[in-house]
Design an enzyme around this catalytic site. Structure first.
Site, PDB file in Angstrom:
ATOM      1  N   CYS A  64       0.849  -1.266  -0.134  1.00 52.50           N
ATOM      2  CA  CYS A  64      -0.062   0.053   0.023  1.00 52.50           C
ATOM      3  C   CYS A  64       0.834   1.135   0.066  1.00 52.50           C
ATOM      4  O   CYS A  64       0.684   2.200  -0.370  1.00 52.50           O
ATOM      5  CB  CYS A  64      -1.007   0.027   1.090  1.00 52.50           C
ATOM      6  N   GLU A 102       4.971  -2.542  12.727  1.00 48.88           N
ATOM      7  CA  GLU A 102       3.947  -3.245  12.236  1.00 48.88           C
ATOM      8  C   GLU A 102       4.377  -4.444  11.606  1.00 48.88           C
ATOM      9  O   GLU A 102       5.314  -4.379  10.687  1.00 48.88           O
ATOM     10  CB  GLU A 102       2.994  -2.624  11.221  1.00 48.88           C
ATOM     11  N   GLY A 142     -14.254  -4.242   1.490  1.00 48.39           N
ATOM     12  CA  GLY A 142     -12.983  -5.157   1.229  1.00 48.39           C
ATOM     13  C   GLY A 142     -13.131  -6.582   1.769  1.00 48.39           C
ATOM     14  O   GLY A 142     -14.028  -6.544   2.673  1.00 48.39           O
ATOM     15  N   SER A 143     -12.320  -7.209   1.291  1.00 49.63           N
ATOM     16  CA  SER A 143     -12.399  -8.613   2.014  1.00 49.63           C
ATOM     17  C   SER A 143     -11.042  -8.947   2.258  1.00 49.63           C
ATOM     18  O   SER A 143     -10.901 -10.467   2.349  1.00 49.63           O
ATOM     19  CB  SER A 143     -13.168  -9.773   1.361  1.00 49.63           C
ATOM     20  N   ILE A 158      -8.765  -5.623   6.044  1.00 50.41           N
ATOM     21  CA  ILE A 158     -10.111  -5.361   6.500  1.00 50.41           C
ATOM     22  C   ILE A 158     -10.187  -6.468   7.714  1.00 50.41           C
ATOM     23  O   ILE A 158     -11.095  -6.238   8.508  1.00 50.41           O
ATOM     24  CB  ILE A 158     -11.060  -5.747   5.536  1.00 50.41           C
TER      25      ILE A 158
END
Length: 464
Positions: A50, A114, A189-190, A194
């Site tokens: 991202c 993260e 989203g999936s 999400i």
């Protein structure tokens, strides 16, 4: 030979430029093949997330032309070559290696520490290996960075002090509403982002979370999975259902009843637009403020929505800005990891430089094995009454003597290979090897990098 890195990330490039560099997941294999076809490119790995798009290359400087990569990036982004140069960064060798170690550990992420990036680095390498574009150099670099990241997250409690983008979005919801138990959330989203956001909302007390997306089957599957998971966390009498689904074709209606919205899909276009919000406004019964979290790059929420009254939109850059508050404990851990990281990168540099000595180490290895086998064969002929146990004992002691005699030449070969000046290193290494009677040249260093590991293991035989 040289390791190169071309890339953009949230550290250097704003989201409106970064999104032009993004690569759809199904296009990565094609790009890997394209880049590997450039003259001088021996290996290639693409890391696309991202917040970053990075091309890791292992190249022959005598053949490779930077212009090939710049033109390729220009065609991909639609920017002029001069704009590509001004909006992206480049690193080489040790700097490129250090950068990857930092990225894999999460120290270069929007949310420091993260762990999602680690799985993305693993996937980048796996894709390159599957496409046959990675080789011994980039394989080693990526494996070492992945191993270091795992060790640091196990060794420290950095994970407990970090936020992934999904949990960061939930933190912002909690800053707006002290309690989120009575709020309704819509997640579009999936994917993994999400899923993480849904779990974090649940942990923070949310009891009405609706999932929707373009792939109805995936959304229904995720909702079922999350409800089954939720039952393991709460008594069934208290919670029967927490995660719901909605038809993506009726998005305005779903938005109308939501207080908070999180969007994270791989769509290359806006899914929540001004038109969507106009349709929503016609059926929304309250004027309460709505918070939208756009965790996608390219963005899935049209930026102009932020100018609509009662709507607040956060994209990935804004989430980072709001949460850029590292506490003292986290700061100490980051400093410790950074110190260890430098040592790991230096160790990789030594390995990388020592490859010049590989052909000589191989020849040394082959020579001593031949001498040992001849000596043992001679002993067996002259002393036919030797038992199998005696032969094994003699073999072990002969190997121990050989290892001790090899140690100094091996250390000298590696020391010469690690010299800072590659020209001096190659010249002195070749001269020393010839003085030992070796016939090979160091240009074949790429063939068997595993020899370095084998020599290190063999040197410890006499201690066993």
């Amino acid at each position: 030979m040289k390791i190169l890195l071309y890339g953009v990330s949230h550290r250097t490039t704003p989201i409106e430029i970064r999104e032009h560099y993004t690569i759809e997941e199904n296009k990565i294999p094609e790009q890997l093949t394209n880049v590997l076809s450039f003259p001088g490119v021996k290996e290639a790995v693409i890391l696309s997330t991202c917040n970053r798009t990075e091309y890791y290359l292992y190249i022959d400087q005598n053949e490779f032309m930077h212009g090939d990569m710049l033109r390729y990036l220009s065609n991909h982004t639609g920017y002029e070559i001069a704009e590509v140069i001004s909006t992206s960064y480049g690193k080489s060798n040790l700097d490129a290696a250090k950068h990857l170690f930092t990225v894999a550990t999460g120290l270069d992420s929007l949310i420091i520490g993260e762990t999602q990036i680690l799985s993305q680095v693993k996937q980048a390498l796996a894709t390159a290996i599957e496409q046959g574009t990675s080789g011994p150099i980039l394989n080693s670099l990526f494996h070492k960075s992945i191993s270091f990241s795992k060790k640091m997250h196990t060794k420290t409690n950095l994970d407990q002090l970090s936020y992934n983008p999904g949990s960061a979005a939930v933190k912002l919801f909690k800053e707006e509403w002290e309690s989120i138990g009575d709020k309704r959330f819509l997640l579009i989203g999936s994917g993994k982002m999400i899923r993480l956001a849904a779990k974090m909302l649940f942990y923070q007390g949310a009891t009405h979370i609706t999932l929707t997306g373009r792939n109805e089957q995936k959304v229904n599957g995720l909702a079922h999975e999350m409800n089954e998971w939720a039952k393991t966390k709460c008594h069934t009498g208290i919670l029967n259902r927490c995660f719901y689904t909605a038809d993506f074709n009726h998005l305005p209606m779903s938005l109308a009843v939501a207080d908070g919205v999180i969007v994270a899909t791989k769509s290359q276009r806006y899914l929540v637009t001004e038109k969507t919000m106009e349709e929503m406004a016609m059926i929304r019964l309250t004027k309460k403020k709505q918070l939208f979290m756009d965790l996608a790059v390219p963005r899935n929420i049209e930026p102009s929505l932020q100018y609509i009254e009662g709507i607040q939109v956060f994209d990935m850059d804004q989430i980072s800005f709001r949460l850029d508050e590292v506490d003292l404990d986290k700061d100490k851990i980051v400093k410790k990891i950074t110190s260890d990281l430098v040592e790991e990168v230096i160790a990789f540099e030594h390995w990388y430089q020592e490859r010049q000595a590989v052909p000589y180490l191989r020849e040394l290895h082959d020579q001593v094995i031949e001498i040992k086998e001849k000596a043992l064969s001679s002993l067996e002929r002259k002393l036919p009454d030797l038992t199998e146990h005696q032969i094994l004992l003699i073999d072990k002691h002969v190997q121990s003597i050989i290892n001790q005699m090899k140690r100094k030449p091996i250390e000298s070969l590696k020391d010469l290979a690690r010299k800072k000046s590659s020209r001096d290193s190659t010249k002195e290494l070749s001269f020393f090897a010839k003085s030992l009677g070796f016939s090979v040249e160091s240009e074949n260093a790429e063939d068997t990098t595993e020899v370095l590991t084998a020599e290190s293991e063999e040197n410890g035989v006499e201690n066993n």
